[in-house]
Design a protein around this motif. Sequence first.
Motif: not given
Length: 121
Positions: A1-15
């Motif tokens: 099978q195939v897996q796509l694993v994401e990383s790097g999201g989070g909370l950030v201020q505008p700009g």
Amino acid sequence: QVQLVESGGGLVQPGGSLRLSCAASGRIYIIYTMGWYRQAPGKQRELVASITSGGNTNFADNVKGRFTISRDYAKNTVDLQMNSLKPEDTAVYYCNSVIRQSPSEIRSEYWGQGTQVTVSS
């Protein structure tokens, strides 16, 4: 099978900036396109950016000039660099890829599990 694993999201201020990464693994013969979609609460999932096997890119109008997409063909990864983030960029971001698992199989579409991006002060 195939897996796509994401990383790097989070909370950030505008700009601010965030970088999302996605790695494809498993039984892979050819990766055609890789890209990112997003879905905000109460809205339909929409394309953010994509990149083909030939390096052609496509961006949603509302992220042009702020987001860039890049791909490492040897590592089967795709990154989304998001700059000048706005509150309206808040959504769950999904990695997407069109992959053929063997020469005898047709190409199929795969999705990651999603990563939350929140832009708020």
